[in-house]
Design a protein around this motif. Sequence first.
Motif, PDB file in Angstrom:
ATOM      1  N   SER A  60       1.433  -6.797  23.997  1.00  0.00           N
ATOM      2  CA  SER A  60       2.235  -5.723  25.598  1.00  0.00           C
ATOM      3  C   SER A  60       3.755  -5.210  25.250  1.00  0.00           C
ATOM      4  O   SER A  60       4.195  -4.667  25.359  1.00  0.00           O
ATOM      5  N   THR A  61       4.983  -6.579  24.078  1.00  0.00           N
ATOM      6  CA  THR A  61       5.901  -6.761  23.953  1.00  0.00           C
ATOM      7  C   THR A  61       6.204  -6.386  22.231  1.00  0.00           C
ATOM      8  O   THR A  61       6.925  -6.583  21.938  1.00  0.00           O
ATOM      9  N   ARG A  62       5.187  -5.475  22.008  1.00  0.00           N
ATOM     10  CA  ARG A  62       5.270  -4.404  20.648  1.00  0.00           C
ATOM     11  C   ARG A  62       6.992  -3.602  19.891  1.00  0.00           C
ATOM     12  O   ARG A  62       7.198  -3.710  21.148  1.00  0.00           O
ATOM     13  N   PHE A  63       7.517  -4.753  18.896  1.00  0.00           N
ATOM     14  CA  PHE A  63       8.486  -3.762  18.745  1.00  0.00           C
ATOM     15  C   PHE A  63       7.927  -2.397  18.567  1.00  0.00           C
ATOM     16  O   PHE A  63       7.176  -1.965  17.097  1.00  0.00           O
ATOM     17  N   ASP A  64       8.731  -1.485  19.182  1.00  0.00           N
ATOM     18  CA  ASP A  64       8.208   0.062  18.666  1.00  0.00           C
ATOM     19  C   ASP A  64       8.131   0.198  16.937  1.00  0.00           C
ATOM     20  O   ASP A  64       7.916   1.574  16.256  1.00  0.00           O
ATOM     21  N   SER A  65       9.376  -0.084  16.241  1.00  0.00           N
ATOM     22  CA  SER A  65       9.750   0.211  14.479  1.00  0.00           C
ATOM     23  C   SER A  65      10.244  -1.454  13.916  1.00  0.00           C
ATOM     24  O   SER A  65      10.089  -1.724  14.713  1.00  0.00           O
ATOM     25  N   ALA A  66      10.363  -1.121  12.785  1.00  0.00           N
ATOM     26  CA  ALA A  66      10.682  -1.393  11.882  1.00  0.00           C
ATOM     27  C   ALA A  66      11.961  -2.080  12.517  1.00  0.00           C
ATOM     28  O   ALA A  66      12.758  -2.504  12.093  1.00  0.00           O
ATOM     29  N   GLU A  67      12.536  -0.487  12.351  1.00  0.00           N
ATOM     30  CA  GLU A  67      13.941  -0.675  12.471  1.00  0.00           C
ATOM     31  C   GLU A  67      14.845  -0.614  13.975  1.00  0.00           C
ATOM     32  O   GLU A  67      15.435  -1.631  14.426  1.00  0.00           O
ATOM     33  N   ASP A  68      14.272  -0.576  14.658  1.00  0.00           N
ATOM     34  CA  ASP A  68      14.066  -1.229  16.049  1.00  0.00           C
ATOM     35  C   ASP A  68      14.131  -2.954  16.122  1.00  0.00           C
ATOM     36  O   ASP A  68      14.566  -3.613  16.395  1.00  0.00           O
ATOM     37  N   PHE A  69      12.803  -3.096  15.726  1.00  0.00           N
ATOM     38  CA  PHE A  69      13.384  -5.014  15.363  1.00  0.00           C
ATOM     39  C   PHE A  69      14.416  -5.372  14.771  1.00  0.00           C
ATOM     40  O   PHE A  69      14.874  -6.095  15.032  1.00  0.00           O
ATOM     41  N   ARG A  70      14.649  -4.710  13.667  1.00  0.00           N
ATOM     42  CA  ARG A  70      15.638  -5.077  12.890  1.00  0.00           C
ATOM     43  C   ARG A  70      16.790  -4.870  13.706  1.00  0.00           C
ATOM     44  O   ARG A  70      18.194  -6.443  13.458  1.00  0.00           O
ATOM     45  N   ASP A  71      16.890  -3.917  14.344  1.00  0.00           N
ATOM     46  CA  ASP A  71      18.690  -3.938  15.519  1.00  0.00           C
ATOM     47  C   ASP A  71      18.692  -4.557  16.444  1.00  0.00           C
ATOM     48  O   ASP A  71      19.403  -5.645  16.074  1.00  0.00           O
ATOM     49  N   THR A  72      17.245  -5.406  16.468  1.00  0.00           N
ATOM     50  CA  THR A  72      17.178  -6.019  17.554  1.00  0.00           C
ATOM     51  C   THR A  72      17.597  -7.789  17.118  1.00  0.00           C
ATOM     52  O   THR A  72      18.545  -8.744  17.943  1.00  0.00           O
ATOM     53  N   TYR A  73      17.659  -7.896  16.180  1.00  0.00           N
ATOM     54  CA  TYR A  73      17.195  -9.349  15.714  1.00  0.00           C
ATOM     55  C   TYR A  73      18.628  -9.912  14.878  1.00  0.00           C
ATOM     56  O   TYR A  73      19.614 -10.367  15.093  1.00  0.00           O
TER      57      TYR A  73
END
Length: 125
Positions: A60-73
């Motif tokens: 339920s808390t999955r990131f929308d994309s690798a890019e979204d994860f990377r930017d947040t990371y």
Amino acid sequence: MGMQQIFDALDIDKRAIELKAMIIFLFKSDIETLIDNCVGKSNFYIDDFVYGYRERLIDSTRFDSAEDFRDTYFTDPIKTLERLFQEYITQDKFDKLVCKDPEIIYNMHVVNPKVRFNRFVRGME
């Protein structure tokens, strides 16, 4: 009710340190769910319930994309990894992270979303 009182009420083994840490992280704002589902149950049942709850949170808390994860990371790596793995991550654990490339971490997690953070940490795999 404090966490130790909750652990006592659920009769969680004092040696179940990892389970306790997971409960503190996952149920900090939803302790009623844990209590309602686990009072009077075995430690085995509680362990299964907690890790099943973790898996549902991951979904339920999955990131929308690798890019979204990377930017947040790059903004806050520890909080981002906690969201991805649904686990409490100390600075010490983060410092032992073998791979700090967010795209590799994300892609490995997508392949196996149940994987624990410790699989990415030197000396804790």
